[in-house]
Design an enzyme around this catalytic site. Structure first.
Site, PDB file in Angstrom:
ATOM      1  N   ASN A  54      62.758 -26.023  21.607  1.00 25.11           N
ATOM      2  CA  ASN A  54      63.186 -24.641  21.473  1.00 25.11           C
ATOM      3  C   ASN A  54      63.833 -24.082  22.731  1.00 25.11           C
ATOM      4  OD1 ASN A  54      62.607 -24.365  18.828  1.00 25.11           O
ATOM      5  ND2 ASN A  54      60.763 -23.156  19.072  1.00 25.11           N
TER       6      ASN A  54
ATOM      7  N   GLU B 205      56.900 -33.125  18.843  1.00 23.07           N
ATOM      8  CA  GLU B 205      56.877 -32.867  20.274  1.00 23.07           C
ATOM      9  C   GLU B 205      55.420 -32.797  20.746  1.00 23.07           C
ATOM     10  OE1 GLU B 205      59.796 -30.182  22.896  1.00 23.07           O
ATOM     11  OE2 GLU B 205      58.696 -29.060  21.372  1.00 23.07           O
TER      12      GLU B 205
ATOM     13  N   SER C 248      55.427 -23.626  18.923  1.00 25.18           N
ATOM     14  CA  SER C 248      56.756 -24.088  19.312  1.00 25.18           C
ATOM     15  C   SER C 248      57.228 -23.472  20.620  1.00 25.18           C
ATOM     16  CB  SER C 248      57.768 -23.755  18.211  1.00 25.18           C
ATOM     17  OG  SER C 248      57.815 -22.353  17.985  1.00 25.18           O
TER      18      SER C 248
ATOM     19  N   HIS D  45      53.751 -30.327  18.173  1.00 25.23           N
ATOM     20  CA  HIS D  45      54.775 -29.467  17.574  1.00 25.23           C
ATOM     21  C   HIS D  45      55.583 -30.272  16.564  1.00 25.23           C
ATOM     22  CE1 HIS D  45      58.804 -27.155  18.176  1.00 25.23           C
ATOM     23  NE2 HIS D  45      58.193 -26.784  17.073  1.00 25.23           N
TER      24      HIS D  45
END
Length: 287
Positions: free
Chosen positions: A195, A157, A124, A145
């Site tokens: 993130n 992702e 991540s 992800h």
């Protein structure tokens, strides 16, 4: 020749924890044969228990029938041997979020996986390029992800490393979409999209609470009512795990500077062992 989605029949998953077991479940649900590997048999068994509980909830909600749930479980085999992934067409690593651990795993996968196998990481925050450099096939390494909990969250992702082949990126999108997910793409920059934006949002929520801006309930309610998000920052931090939030924020702080400095209260909670829902205590208390 770049492999396409039609070339993927067998999926390997490295790691049987929350993310790994979730990835194994959704891949098996979509009809793939799955090999789920972890370093100890206990971890593998825990992964199967997590999958069984998740499928049971889906049966109770009439999303699946008993026979469909049983068929999904039958498509997943567990192992502690990395060599058992040697005949997988796509291998997704979902191990500890530590760069040295991931590089060691990818170096080993490079040795045992077929030449045309695609290697993906569920990281991540960590660099796809750095992970891929542990292999002799960086063009075949991509970020996939998944969001937690994997069976519920629709987003995946896709992250392109410095040398990731365009066809591999396209295949990653197609694979995630075949799992009934929706994708977005990020370049290999710290934190990617999710993130990089999410962690400072959570971090500022923690800091605002610590500074007495509002009660934790009002901070979460204000963000839910004011911005239409399903969870406020403190609720979400508890759900993700405060240790995971801290680790991600520290990684971003190291890469991007002071604007990602972890909130003092977040560090204090982690040091106290109050990690959120998984320990029964975080910013809120849980049964």
């Amino acid at each position: 020749m770049t492999p396409g989605l039609n070339s993927i029949d067998r999926v390997g998953v490295v790691g049987a924890g929350t993310m790994g077991s979730g990835i194994a479940q959704v891949a098996a649900t979509s009809g793939y044969d799955v090999v789920m590997r972890d370093i100890e048999e206990t971890y593998v068994e825990n992964g199967f228990e997590t999958i069984a509980e998740s499928l049971e909830r889906l049966v109770r909600s009439d999303t699946l029938t008993d026979s469909e749930a049983a068929a999904i479980e039958d498509r997943i085999v567990g192992t502690t041997e990395l060599d058992d992934l040697s005949d997988c067409d796509l291998i997704v690593e979902a191990a500890l979020e530590e760069i040295d651990v991931k590089r060691d795993i990818f170096s080993d996968l490079d040795d045992i996986a077929a030449d045309d196998a695609v290697l993906a990481t569920n990281t991540s925050t960590l660099s796809i390029t750095t992970i891929a450099a542990a292999t002799e096939r960086p063009e075949s390494v991509v970020g996939l992800h998944f969001m937690n909990p994997v069976p519920v969250m629709k987003g995946v992702e896709v992250v392109r490393g410095e040398k990731t082949d365009d066809g591999i990126v396209e295949m990653a999108h197609a694979f995630a979409e075949d799992l009934d997910k929706e994708t977005w793409e990020s370049d290999d920059k710290p934190g990617f999209v999710a993130n990089r934006i999410l962690m400072p949002w959570i971090n500022e929520g923690v800091r605002a609470y610590d500074e007495g801006v509002a009660s934790k309930a009002d901070i979460d309610s204000g963000m839910k009512l004011g911005t239409n998000v399903p969870m406020g920052p403190l609720e979400l931090a508890d759900h993700i795990g405060l240790d995971i939030c801290l680790h991600a924020t520290e990684t971003l702080h190291e890469e991007l500077g002071d604007r990602y400095t972890p909130a003092y209260l977040l560090k204090r909670k982690v040091e106290a062992g109050d990690l959120g829902k998984k320990t029964g205590q975080g910013f809120y208390s849980y049964e």
